[in-house]
Design a protein around this motif. Structure first.
Motif, PDB file in Angstrom:
ATOM      1  N   GLY A  84       0.809  -1.229   0.000  1.00 33.43           N
ATOM      2  CA  GLY A  84       0.000   0.000   0.000  1.00 33.43           C
ATOM      3  C   GLY A  84       0.838   1.272   0.000  1.00 33.43           C
ATOM      4  N   GLY A  85       2.159   1.126  -0.043  1.00 32.47           N
ATOM      5  CA  GLY A  85       3.037   2.300  -0.140  1.00 32.47           C
ATOM      6  C   GLY A  85       3.046   3.119   1.150  1.00 32.47           C
ATOM      7  N   ALA A  86       3.894   4.137   1.142  1.00 34.01           N
ATOM      8  CA  ALA A  86       3.924   5.048   2.294  1.00 34.01           C
ATOM      9  C   ALA A  86       2.580   5.760   2.397  1.00 34.01           C
ATOM     10  N   SER A  87       1.911   5.916   1.263  1.00 34.10           N
ATOM     11  CA  SER A  87       0.630   6.647   1.264  1.00 34.10           C
ATOM     12  C   SER A  87      -0.398   5.987   2.179  1.00 34.10           C
ATOM     13  N   LEU A  88      -0.415   4.663   2.201  1.00 38.06           N
ATOM     14  CA  LEU A  88      -1.387   3.991   3.069  1.00 38.06           C
ATOM     15  C   LEU A  88      -1.078   4.266   4.547  1.00 38.06           C
ATOM     16  N   GLN A  89       0.204   4.457   4.835  1.00 38.23           N
ATOM     17  CA  GLN A  89       0.597   4.680   6.228  1.00 38.23           C
ATOM     18  C   GLN A  89       0.046   5.996   6.790  1.00 38.23           C
ATOM     19  N   PHE A  90      -0.214   6.967   5.904  1.00 37.44           N
ATOM     20  CA  PHE A  90      -0.707   8.264   6.395  1.00 37.44           C
ATOM     21  C   PHE A  90      -1.908   8.084   7.323  1.00 37.44           C
ATOM     22  N   THR A  91      -2.759   7.115   6.972  1.00 36.05           N
ATOM     23  CA  THR A  91      -3.944   6.896   7.816  1.00 36.05           C
ATOM     24  C   THR A  91      -3.785   5.691   8.738  1.00 36.05           C
ATOM     25  N   TYR A 100       5.737  14.162  11.436  1.00 29.97           N
ATOM     26  CA  TYR A 100       6.461  14.957  10.443  1.00 29.97           C
ATOM     27  C   TYR A 100       7.077  14.067   9.377  1.00 29.97           C
ATOM     28  N   CYS A 101       7.451  14.708   8.282  1.00 29.41           N
ATOM     29  CA  CYS A 101       8.140  14.008   7.195  1.00 29.41           C
ATOM     30  C   CYS A 101       9.583  14.499   7.245  1.00 29.41           C
ATOM     31  N   GLU A 102      10.510  13.594   7.472  1.00 28.17           N
ATOM     32  CA  GLU A 102      11.895  14.033   7.676  1.00 28.17           C
ATOM     33  C   GLU A 102      12.458  14.748   6.451  1.00 28.17           C
ATOM     34  N   ASN A 103      12.148  14.217   5.283  1.00 27.61           N
ATOM     35  CA  ASN A 103      12.725  14.794   4.065  1.00 27.61           C
ATOM     36  C   ASN A 103      11.624  14.927   3.019  1.00 27.61           C
ATOM     37  N   GLU A 104      11.299  16.167   2.691  1.00 27.39           N
ATOM     38  CA  GLU A 104      10.247  16.387   1.695  1.00 27.39           C
ATOM     39  C   GLU A 104      10.846  16.199   0.300  1.00 27.39           C
ATOM     40  N   THR A 105      10.477  15.103  -0.320  1.00 28.14           N
ATOM     41  CA  THR A 105      11.071  14.677  -1.581  1.00 28.14           C
ATOM     42  C   THR A 105      10.835  15.689  -2.708  1.00 28.14           C
ATOM     43  N   ILE A 106       9.688  16.332  -2.678  1.00 28.31           N
ATOM     44  CA  ILE A 106       9.319  17.212  -3.802  1.00 28.31           C
ATOM     45  C   ILE A 106       9.998  18.575  -3.691  1.00 28.31           C
ATOM     46  N   ALA A 165       8.763   4.006   5.630  1.00 24.63           N
ATOM     47  CA  ALA A 165       9.475   4.423   4.414  1.00 24.63           C
ATOM     48  C   ALA A 165       9.155   3.436   3.301  1.00 24.63           C
ATOM     49  N   SER A 166       8.719   3.950   2.163  1.00 20.45           N
ATOM     50  CA  SER A 166       8.530   3.014   1.050  1.00 20.45           C
ATOM     51  C   SER A 166       9.894   2.733   0.411  1.00 20.45           C
ATOM     52  N   ALA A 167       9.962   1.582  -0.274  1.00 17.16           N
ATOM     53  CA  ALA A 167      11.288   1.044  -0.626  1.00 17.16           C
ATOM     54  C   ALA A 167      11.947   1.682  -1.839  1.00 17.16           C
ATOM     55  N   GLN A 168      11.131   2.252  -2.736  1.00 15.78           N
ATOM     56  CA  GLN A 168      11.640   2.510  -4.093  1.00 15.78           C
ATOM     57  C   GLN A 168      12.597   3.699  -4.222  1.00 15.78           C
ATOM     58  N   LYS A 169      13.127   4.190  -3.095  1.00 20.51           N
ATOM     59  CA  LYS A 169      14.089   5.286  -3.193  1.00 20.51           C
ATOM     60  C   LYS A 169      15.466   4.803  -2.739  1.00 20.51           C
ATOM     61  N   ASN A 170      15.565   4.578  -1.422  1.00 23.91           N
ATOM     62  CA  ASN A 170      16.868   4.177  -0.879  1.00 23.91           C
ATOM     63  C   ASN A 170      17.004   2.699  -0.581  1.00 23.91           C
ATOM     64  N   CYS A 222       7.106   9.335  12.084  1.00 24.85           N
ATOM     65  CA  CYS A 222       7.909  10.010  11.063  1.00 24.85           C
ATOM     66  C   CYS A 222       7.877   9.278   9.724  1.00 24.85           C
ATOM     67  N   ASP A 223       7.575  10.027   8.676  1.00 22.99           N
ATOM     68  CA  ASP A 223       7.678   9.516   7.305  1.00 22.99           C
ATOM     69  C   ASP A 223       9.125   9.761   6.855  1.00 22.99           C
ATOM     70  N   MET A 224       9.880   8.667   6.701  1.00 25.93           N
ATOM     71  CA  MET A 224      11.281   8.807   6.262  1.00 25.93           C
ATOM     72  C   MET A 224      11.466   8.246   4.853  1.00 25.93           C
ATOM     73  N   SER A 225      10.415   8.295   4.042  1.00 28.52           N
ATOM     74  CA  SER A 225      10.476   7.606   2.745  1.00 28.52           C
ATOM     75  C   SER A 225      11.697   7.957   1.904  1.00 28.52           C
ATOM     76  N   SER A 226      12.105   9.219   1.914  1.00 33.29           N
ATOM     77  CA  SER A 226      13.211   9.563   1.017  1.00 33.29           C
ATOM     78  C   SER A 226      14.527   9.794   1.757  1.00 33.29           C
ATOM     79  N   SER A 227      14.572   9.475   3.050  1.00 30.09           N
ATOM     80  CA  SER A 227      15.844   9.648   3.766  1.00 30.09           C
ATOM     81  C   SER A 227      16.243   8.408   4.560  1.00 30.09           C
ATOM     82  N   THR A 274       4.818  18.812   0.437  1.00 28.98           N
ATOM     83  CA  THR A 274       3.677  18.084  -0.122  1.00 28.98           C
ATOM     84  C   THR A 274       3.310  16.838   0.681  1.00 28.98           C
ATOM     85  N   TRP A 275       4.329  16.062   1.109  1.00 32.41           N
ATOM     86  CA  TRP A 275       3.994  14.760   1.707  1.00 32.41           C
ATOM     87  C   TRP A 275       3.446  14.886   3.115  1.00 32.41           C
ATOM     88  N   SER A 276       3.964  15.829   3.878  1.00 37.70           N
ATOM     89  CA  SER A 276       3.385  15.996   5.227  1.00 37.70           C
ATOM     90  C   SER A 276       2.016  16.654   5.110  1.00 37.70           C
TER      91      SER A 276
HETATM   92  N1  PMP Z   1       6.245  10.195   1.553  1.00 41.01           N
HETATM   93  C1  PMP Z   1       7.302  10.664   0.873  1.00 41.01           C
HETATM   94  C2  PMP Z   1       8.297  11.513   1.595  1.00 41.01           C
HETATM   95  C3  PMP Z   1       7.459  10.346  -0.469  1.00 41.01           C
HETATM   96  O1  PMP Z   1       8.515  10.829  -1.135  1.00 41.01           O
HETATM   97  C4  PMP Z   1       6.520   9.520  -1.107  1.00 41.01           C
HETATM   98  C5  PMP Z   1       6.675   9.099  -2.545  1.00 41.01           C
HETATM   99  N2  PMP Z   1       7.352   9.870  -3.380  1.00 41.01           N
HETATM  100  C6  PMP Z   1       5.431   9.066  -0.367  1.00 41.01           C
HETATM  101  C7  PMP Z   1       5.333   9.410   0.958  1.00 41.01           C
HETATM  102  C8  PMP Z   1       4.399   8.188  -1.001  1.00 41.01           C
HETATM  103  O2  PMP Z   1       4.965   6.958  -1.221  1.00 41.01           O
HETATM  104  P1  PMP Z   1       4.236   5.793  -2.012  1.00 41.01           P
HETATM  105  O3  PMP Z   1       4.269   6.153  -3.454  1.00 41.01           O
HETATM  106  O4  PMP Z   1       5.054   4.590  -1.686  1.00 41.01           O
HETATM  107  O5  PMP Z   1       2.849   5.704  -1.466  1.00 41.01           O
END
Ligand code: PMP
Length: 411
Positions: free
Chosen positions: A101-108, A190-196, A240-245, A219-224, A137-139
Motif C-alpha cells: 500500500g506504499g507510504a501513502s497507506l501509512q498516512f492513515t 512529520y516528514c523528515e525529508n520532503e522529496t518534492i 518508508a517506502s522502498a523505491q528510493k533508498n 515520522c515519514d522517512m520515505s526519502s531519507s 507536499t507529503w506531510s
Molecule cells: N512520503 C514521501 C516523503 C514520499 O517521497 C513519497 C513518494 N514519493 C510518499 C510518501 C508516497 O509513497 P508511495 O508512493 O510509496 O505511497
C-alpha cells in the motif's frame, strides 16, 4: 555492467548494479554462471530445512516455504543491524514490518493502529489532536488524510495558512520560533525529508523539539531512510517506502515500538499487530521487493560498513552538487534558502533567469545520459535525487552539464 545513464528520478530510483544483478540471479538462478542466489551455499541451501531446488526462481517460490521465511527474517535482521548495531535491548523494543500500500497507506493506518478509538468519519470516533509539522507536499497530504479520520490537526508551523513556499525562505532560527506544539495533542507527525521540495528537517533540531514532549512521534522517512543513522529512541513509528533508498516498489518498511502493537478490530491487512504476529506474511507478501531490501542492506554493509560512512558519502555527493549550483554569480538558485534545511537526497534548484529554461531543456534532451532532472510540476525548476544507488560519476556528469550550460550563457 555499469549503467550507461545517470538516473536522478525521485523513485523508483537508480539501483546499484550489484543489486540488479542479484535480483536477476534470484529470478533465474541459472542465468549467471558461477553466481549463486543468496540462499545457496555451494551446492546446498544455507537455510535449515530448505529442500527446494536451488535454481527455483524466487518468483515461483511459495511464501510458506522455509526459504521465504528466511529471506524475510534475514532482511529484518540486516536492517536492525544497520540501524541499531548490537544493542539488543533497543532491538527488542522495536519490530520491523513489511507492508503493502506504499507510504501513502501509512498516512492513515498509522493513526488507526496507534489510536484504536478513532475511526473514519468524525461522527463515530473520539476526536484527538495531532501536531503536524507541515514542511511540504507529503506531510501536507498526510495531514489532509488524517482529517478524514477524527483527528484535529494542529498545524505546528502555520504552513496551511500561508503560502507553502514561504517556509523555504526561513532561517533555522525563525523556523524554530514558528513551531507551536499543542498542549493537548497526542502525537507529533512529520516528514523528515520532503522529496518534492528538497527540504529536510535536521535530526539535531527535531531531537531538541520532540524529546521533552512525551508524545508519540510518527515520522515519514520515505526519502531519507537508511541514508544516515537514526536515533530510534525518539520515534514510535517510522515508515518508508522502498523505491528510493531501499530497493524496488511494492513494499513499505514500518518500524514500530513493540509496546504499541495492541489488538484492534482493524482489517488484518491494515493491522500492525497482525502483520507482526505473522512476520509480514499474513497474506502473500511482495517477496521480490523484500528481497531487494535484503540486497540493498548487504550492499550498504559491504560498501560502506555502516550508516555513518554512508551518511558522509551522501553529504559529499550532495555538497558537490549544491556547490556546482551555487557557483558563477547566482546563475542557478536553490529552492531552499538556508543550507541547514537542504535535503541531501533531493537537490532542487532553478535557473535564476527563467527565460533560459527552454534552452536548458533543449540541451538536456539532446543528450541521453542524464535522466529525470525535471522538478516536480508543483515546484518547477529541476531536481536531482541522490539515493543509495547514486554514484560519484552521476554527480560529476550532472555538474559538468550544469557548468557547461552556465559557461555557454555567461560568455
Ligand atoms: N512520503 C514521501 C516523503 C514520499 O517521497 C513519497 C513518494 N514519493 C510518499 C510518501 C508516497 O509513497 P508511495 O508512493 O510509496 O505511497
Amino acid at each position: 555492467m555499469k549503467s550507461t545513464y545517470a538516473n536522478f528520478a525521485a523513485g523508483p530510483a537508480q539501483l546499484p548494479s550489484e543489486v540488479k544483478k542479484n535480483l536477476l540471479i534470484a529470478i533465474e538462478p541459472n542465468s549467471y554462471i558461477g553466481s549463486k542466489p543468496l540462499w545457496a551455499d555451494g551446492n546446498q541451501s544455507r537455510i535449515p530445512g530448505d529442500t527446494l531446488p536451488l535454481d527455483l526462481s524466487l518468483l515461483e517460490t511459495s511464501h510458506r516455504s522455509k526459504r521465504i521465511e528466511w529471506i524475510i527474517q534475514d532482511t529484518k535482521e540486516r536492517l536492525k543491524a544497520l540501524l541499531i548495531g548490537s544493542d539488543s535491548d533497543l532491538s527488542n523494543q522495536y519490530d520491523i514490518l513489511f507492508m503493502q500500500g506504499g507510504a501513502s497507506l501509512q498516512f492513515t493506518i498509522v493513526l488507526l493502529n496507534l489510536f484504536p478509538d478513532i475511526f473514519i468519519g468524525t461522527e463515530r470516533g473520539q476526536e484527538i489532536i495531532g501536531d503536524y509539522i507541515i514542511t511540504g507536499t507529503w506531510s501536507e497530504k498526510a495531514a489532509c488524510e488524517a482529517k478524514n479520520l477524527s483527528v484535529q490537526i494542529n498545524d505546528v508551523l502555520g504552513t496551511l495558512s500561508f503560502p507553502n513556499r514561504a517556509i523555504y525562505d526561513l532561517s533555522a532560527e525563525d523556523f524554530e520560533k514558528q513551531l507551536k506544539f499543542s498542549e493537548n495533542s497526542k502525537f507529533i507527525y512529520y516528514c523528515e525529508n520532503e522529496t518534492i521540495q528538497g527540504f529536510k528537517i535536521p535530526s539535531a533540531m527535531i531531537r531538541k523539539q520532540i524529546q521533552s514532549k512525551k508524545k508519540l512521534v510518527i515520522c515519514d522517512m520515505s526519502s531519507s531512510f537508511l541514508t544516515e543513522t537514526v536515533d530510534l529512541n525518539l520515534f514510535d513509528v517510522i515508515f518508508a517506502s522502498a523505491q528510493k533508498n531501499l530497493g524496488i516498489p511494492g513494499v513499505t518498511v514500518v518500524i514500530v515500538r513493540r509496546e504499541l502493537l495492541t489488538k484492534s478490530s482493524l482489517p488484518p491487512m491494515l493491522s500492525y499487530r497482525i502483520t507482526a504476529d505473522h512476520v509480514s506474511a499474513y497474506n502473500t507478501p511482495p517477496v521480490l521487493s523484500i528481497y531487494s531490501i535484503n540486497l540493498m542492506a548487504r550492499f550498504i554493509s559491504d560498501t560502506f560498513g555502516n550508516l555513518n560512512t554512508l551518511a558522509e558519502y551522501h553529504r559529499q555527493l550532495a555538497f558537490r552538487l549544491y556547490d556546482c549550483i551555487q557557483k558563477g554569480n547566482l546563475f542557478y538558485k536553490t529552492i531552499v534558502k538556508d543550507p541547514y534545511f537542504r535535503s541531501l537526497t533531493n537537490i532542487c534548484w532553478a535557473l535564476q533567469d527563467e527565460k533560459l529554461e527552454s534552452e536548458f531543456n533543449e540541451l538536456l534532451s539532446a543528450q541521453s545520459e542524464i535522466l529525470e532532472i525535471g522538478g516536480h510540476r508543483s515546484v518547477g525548476g529541476y531536481r536531482a535525487s541522490l539515493y543509495n544507488g547514486s554514484t560519484e560519476l552521476m554527480v560529476q556528469k550532472l555538474c559538468n552539464f550544469l557548468t557547461q550550460f552556465r559557461m555557454s550563457r555567461s560568455l
